[in-house]
Each structure stands twice: as structure tokens, then as C-alpha cells.
Design an enzyme around this catalytic site. Sequence first.
Site, PDB file in Angstrom:
ATOM      1  N   ASN A 135      41.906  23.755  80.744  1.00  0.00           N
ATOM      2  CA  ASN A 135      41.016  22.783  80.091  1.00  0.00           C
ATOM      3  C   ASN A 135      40.105  23.402  79.023  1.00  0.00           C
ATOM      4  O   ASN A 135      39.082  22.847  78.665  1.00  0.00           O
ATOM      5  CB  ASN A 135      40.231  21.974  81.139  1.00  0.00           C
ATOM      6  CG  ASN A 135      39.345  22.843  82.004  1.00  0.00           C
ATOM      7  OD1 ASN A 135      39.244  24.055  81.781  1.00  0.00           O
ATOM      8  ND2 ASN A 135      38.692  22.244  82.980  1.00  0.00           N
ATOM      9  N   TYR A 153      32.133  32.415  88.912  1.00  0.00           N
ATOM     10  CA  TYR A 153      32.572  31.212  89.625  1.00  0.00           C
ATOM     11  C   TYR A 153      32.283  31.273  91.131  1.00  0.00           C
ATOM     12  O   TYR A 153      32.963  30.591  91.908  1.00  0.00           O
ATOM     13  CB  TYR A 153      34.074  30.994  89.400  1.00  0.00           C
ATOM     14  CG  TYR A 153      34.420  30.342  88.066  1.00  0.00           C
ATOM     15  CD1 TYR A 153      33.879  29.107  87.696  1.00  0.00           C
ATOM     16  CD2 TYR A 153      35.312  30.941  87.179  1.00  0.00           C
ATOM     17  CE1 TYR A 153      34.214  28.501  86.487  1.00  0.00           C
ATOM     18  CE2 TYR A 153      35.653  30.327  85.960  1.00  0.00           C
ATOM     19  CZ  TYR A 153      35.090  29.112  85.636  1.00  0.00           C
ATOM     20  OH  TYR A 153      35.431  28.504  84.443  1.00  0.00           O
ATOM     21  N   ARG A 172      27.784  18.900  78.355  1.00  0.00           N
ATOM     22  CA  ARG A 172      28.752  18.446  79.370  1.00  0.00           C
ATOM     23  C   ARG A 172      29.403  17.131  78.932  1.00  0.00           C
ATOM     24  O   ARG A 172      30.598  16.916  79.151  1.00  0.00           O
ATOM     25  CB  ARG A 172      28.064  18.265  80.729  1.00  0.00           C
ATOM     26  CG  ARG A 172      27.692  19.560  81.416  1.00  0.00           C
ATOM     27  CD  ARG A 172      28.882  20.361  81.865  1.00  0.00           C
ATOM     28  NE  ARG A 172      29.663  19.718  82.905  1.00  0.00           N
ATOM     29  CZ  ARG A 172      30.563  20.344  83.663  1.00  0.00           C
ATOM     30  NH1 ARG A 172      30.797  21.645  83.502  1.00  0.00           N
ATOM     31  NH2 ARG A 172      31.250  19.691  84.568  1.00  0.00           N
ATOM     32  N   THR A 221      36.055  17.466  84.068  1.00  0.00           N
ATOM     33  CA  THR A 221      36.785  18.694  84.418  1.00  0.00           C
ATOM     34  C   THR A 221      38.285  18.503  84.186  1.00  0.00           C
ATOM     35  O   THR A 221      38.958  19.378  83.634  1.00  0.00           O
ATOM     36  CB  THR A 221      36.518  19.058  85.901  1.00  0.00           C
ATOM     37  OG1 THR A 221      35.107  19.248  86.057  1.00  0.00           O
ATOM     38  CG2 THR A 221      37.254  20.323  86.303  1.00  0.00           C
ATOM     39  N   ARG A 228      37.657  18.004  75.805  1.00  0.00           N
ATOM     40  CA  ARG A 228      38.827  18.031  76.693  1.00  0.00           C
ATOM     41  C   ARG A 228      39.697  16.787  76.515  1.00  0.00           C
ATOM     42  O   ARG A 228      40.918  16.845  76.653  1.00  0.00           O
ATOM     43  CB  ARG A 228      38.371  18.174  78.152  1.00  0.00           C
ATOM     44  CG  ARG A 228      37.854  19.590  78.474  1.00  0.00           C
ATOM     45  CD  ARG A 228      37.167  19.635  79.819  1.00  0.00           C
ATOM     46  NE  ARG A 228      36.794  20.971  80.245  1.00  0.00           N
ATOM     47  CZ  ARG A 228      35.938  21.221  81.231  1.00  0.00           C
ATOM     48  NH1 ARG A 228      35.359  20.226  81.888  1.00  0.00           N
ATOM     49  NH2 ARG A 228      35.648  22.467  81.566  1.00  0.00           N
ATOM     50  N   GLU A 258      24.012  31.642  84.215  1.00  0.00           N
ATOM     51  CA  GLU A 258      25.185  32.061  83.440  1.00  0.00           C
ATOM     52  C   GLU A 258      24.778  32.757  82.142  1.00  0.00           C
ATOM     53  O   GLU A 258      25.385  33.770  81.759  1.00  0.00           O
ATOM     54  CB  GLU A 258      26.080  30.841  83.151  1.00  0.00           C
ATOM     55  CG  GLU A 258      26.750  30.322  84.427  1.00  0.00           C
ATOM     56  CD  GLU A 258      27.442  28.977  84.264  1.00  0.00           C
ATOM     57  OE1 GLU A 258      27.485  28.447  83.123  1.00  0.00           O
ATOM     58  OE2 GLU A 258      27.938  28.447  85.271  1.00  0.00           O
ATOM     59  N   PHE A 278      41.799  26.935  94.341  1.00  0.00           N
ATOM     60  CA  PHE A 278      42.187  27.428  93.012  1.00  0.00           C
ATOM     61  C   PHE A 278      41.332  28.608  92.527  1.00  0.00           C
ATOM     62  O   PHE A 278      41.536  29.117  91.429  1.00  0.00           O
ATOM     63  CB  PHE A 278      42.133  26.283  91.979  1.00  0.00           C
ATOM     64  CG  PHE A 278      40.803  25.574  91.911  1.00  0.00           C
ATOM     65  CD1 PHE A 278      39.749  26.087  91.164  1.00  0.00           C
ATOM     66  CD2 PHE A 278      40.591  24.394  92.617  1.00  0.00           C
ATOM     67  CE1 PHE A 278      38.528  25.442  91.095  1.00  0.00           C
ATOM     68  CE2 PHE A 278      39.367  23.739  92.570  1.00  0.00           C
ATOM     69  CZ  PHE A 278      38.323  24.265  91.803  1.00  0.00           C
ATOM     70  N   LYS A 303      37.801  29.278  76.788  1.00  0.00           N
ATOM     71  CA  LYS A 303      38.626  29.983  77.780  1.00  0.00           C
ATOM     72  C   LYS A 303      39.871  30.607  77.120  1.00  0.00           C
ATOM     73  O   LYS A 303      40.188  30.276  75.969  1.00  0.00           O
ATOM     74  CB  LYS A 303      39.042  28.993  78.873  1.00  0.00           C
ATOM     75  CG  LYS A 303      37.868  28.452  79.683  1.00  0.00           C
ATOM     76  CD  LYS A 303      38.370  27.482  80.739  1.00  0.00           C
ATOM     77  CE  LYS A 303      37.255  26.992  81.643  1.00  0.00           C
ATOM     78  NZ  LYS A 303      37.773  26.111  82.714  1.00  0.00           N
ATOM     79  N   HIS A 328      34.480  26.164  79.006  1.00  0.00           N
ATOM     80  CA  HIS A 328      33.506  26.123  80.100  1.00  0.00           C
ATOM     81  C   HIS A 328      32.148  25.726  79.536  1.00  0.00           C
ATOM     82  O   HIS A 328      31.776  26.153  78.441  1.00  0.00           O
ATOM     83  CB  HIS A 328      33.372  27.504  80.767  1.00  0.00           C
ATOM     84  CG  HIS A 328      32.208  27.559  81.708  1.00  0.00           C
ATOM     85  ND1 HIS A 328      32.299  27.083  83.003  1.00  0.00           N
ATOM     86  CD2 HIS A 328      30.919  27.951  81.541  1.00  0.00           C
ATOM     87  CE1 HIS A 328      31.106  27.208  83.590  1.00  0.00           C
ATOM     88  NE2 HIS A 328      30.263  27.739  82.718  1.00  0.00           N
TER      89      HIS A 328
HETATM   90  P1  ADP Z   1      33.940  22.456  85.210  1.00  0.00           P
HETATM   91  O1  ADP Z   1      34.624  23.581  84.445  1.00  0.00           O
HETATM   92  O2  ADP Z   1      34.194  21.117  84.569  1.00  0.00           O
HETATM   93  O3  ADP Z   1      32.477  22.734  85.454  1.00  0.00           O
HETATM   94  P2  ADP Z   1      34.461  23.176  88.006  1.00  0.00           P
HETATM   95  O4  ADP Z   1      33.274  24.052  87.966  1.00  0.00           O
HETATM   96  O5  ADP Z   1      34.601  22.210  89.136  1.00  0.00           O
HETATM   97  O6  ADP Z   1      34.638  22.345  86.646  1.00  0.00           O
HETATM   98  O7  ADP Z   1      35.770  24.079  88.035  1.00  0.00           O
HETATM   99  C1  ADP Z   1      35.850  25.242  87.250  1.00  0.00           C
HETATM  100  C2  ADP Z   1      37.217  25.305  86.626  1.00  0.00           C
HETATM  101  O8  ADP Z   1      38.179  25.435  87.673  1.00  0.00           O
HETATM  102  C3  ADP Z   1      37.642  24.061  85.865  1.00  0.00           C
HETATM  103  O9  ADP Z   1      37.159  24.029  84.539  1.00  0.00           O
HETATM  104  C4  ADP Z   1      39.142  24.178  85.927  1.00  0.00           C
HETATM  105  O10 ADP Z   1      39.616  25.083  84.916  1.00  0.00           O
HETATM  106  C5  ADP Z   1      39.381  24.803  87.276  1.00  0.00           C
HETATM  107  N1  ADP Z   1      39.703  23.760  88.266  1.00  0.00           N
HETATM  108  C6  ADP Z   1      38.876  22.846  88.798  1.00  0.00           C
HETATM  109  N2  ADP Z   1      39.505  22.039  89.657  1.00  0.00           N
HETATM  110  C7  ADP Z   1      40.790  22.463  89.679  1.00  0.00           C
HETATM  111  C8  ADP Z   1      41.954  22.055  90.368  1.00  0.00           C
HETATM  112  N3  ADP Z   1      41.922  21.030  91.211  1.00  0.00           N
HETATM  113  N4  ADP Z   1      43.089  22.732  90.138  1.00  0.00           N
HETATM  114  C9  ADP Z   1      43.137  23.766  89.285  1.00  0.00           C
HETATM  115  N5  ADP Z   1      42.076  24.214  88.597  1.00  0.00           N
HETATM  116  C10 ADP Z   1      40.917  23.576  88.799  1.00  0.00           C
END
Ligand code: ADP
Length: 169
Positions: A132, A69, A105, A111, A122, A146, A77, A29, A135
Site C-alpha cells: 500500500n 511496527y 491519514r 489501510t 492509496r 516515529e 503479517f 515504502k 506509511h
Molecule cells: P496503516 O499502515 O494504515 O497504519 P496498520 O498499522 O494497521 O495500517 O498496518 C501496518 C501495515 O501492515 C499496513 O500499511 C499494511 O502494509 C500491512 N498490513 C496491515 N494489515 C494487513 C493484512 N491484513 N495483511 C497484510 N498486510 C497488512
Amino acid sequence: MFSPSSQVLLNPKPSRLSVDMERTFIAVKPDGVQRGLIGEIIKRFETRGFKLVASKFMKASEDFMKTHYLDLKDMPFYAGLCKYMSSGPVFAMVWEGQNIVKLARMMLGETNPADSKPGSIRGDLCINIGRNIIHGSDTLENAKREVGLWFKAEEFVEWTPCAQPFLYE
Ligand code: ADP
């Protein structure tokens, strides 16, 4: 000058693999790029034994990130995430290997970096859920979607890593 036997050792014929290969989509990212972590992240996938089959350094548009997304469109968010993900360059990759969607993963961690174990990407390299750094597709179905969204067929490189017979039986 190599003898025939050393040539065999240097260029082992890829054995017929009895394992099913998967592909997953991984992206460093904008925060990971700005923090100089592209190399560290590639290193972790390479040293695990996974095979890089496509990559590109690019800036995604906000609309493109909204499509990526889409599953999160109702989350509070979502708008900020899509804006942030299009604010700077990302390093997009497709990696291949046995069971890679699940294993990648696990390599990423949770996450929220605060819940991620030391040893995970992470857990070792970041602090905040909104920053974080990486992705990774969360299911095989999402990985297929994707990979197809980010890469065209002609962007994939066909190759056989010489280590393949030493990674899989
Ligand atoms: P992941 O990236 O672990 O698959 P998600 O698909 O749930 O997680 O979320 C996508 C991205 O959105 C996360 O990697 C993170 O950057 C952001 N995100 C998720 N939850 C939050 C939150 N509560 N507040 C802010 N950003 C968030």
C-alpha cells in the site's frame, strides 16, 4: 532591483500564527519507491500546503522495522511486513502543519487500498493491502514516537515557507 514595497510582498514577514503546528512521520515504502511514486507523494503534501522539515532516502534494517511496527507484533503479517519493509529503500519524511496527523491519514486513505476512496493516495495509486506504498503516523502520540525513532535532532531543517501567511490566518 526591487522597490521597498515589492520587497515586502516577496518577503512577507511570517505573521504570528495562532494555530498549533503538528509534525507527522511519512514514509514511501519499498513498493512506492520501486514504482517511482516518491515525487507524486511529495507533490501531494507540498500542494496541500504542508512543510517538509526532514527527509532521507535509506534502507532500514529488519530489526529497526520490528521496532517501528512493535504495536503490530502479535499480528500474523508482522514478520512478513518487517522483512518486506527492510527489503529495499524507503523515503522517510517529516511534514509539519496544522492538524497534519489527521489530515495526512485522510490523504493516505484506508489501510486497505480496496477500501480507499479515489482521490486518496492509496485509493489512486495502489491495489493490495500488503503493497500500500505509504506509511503515515496514525495518532499524535505515534507521530512523536516515529519522528524520534527515524530522525535525529540535527536532521531537521529550520525554515519559513514564503506561503505560510497565505495558508494560515
Ligand atoms: P496503516 O499502515 O494504515 O497504519 P496498520 O498499522 O494497521 O495500517 O498496518 C501496518 C501495515 O501492515 C499496513 O500499511 C499494511 O502494509 C500491512 N498490513 C496491515 N494489515 C494487513 C493484512 N491484513 N495483511 C497484510 N498486510 C497488512
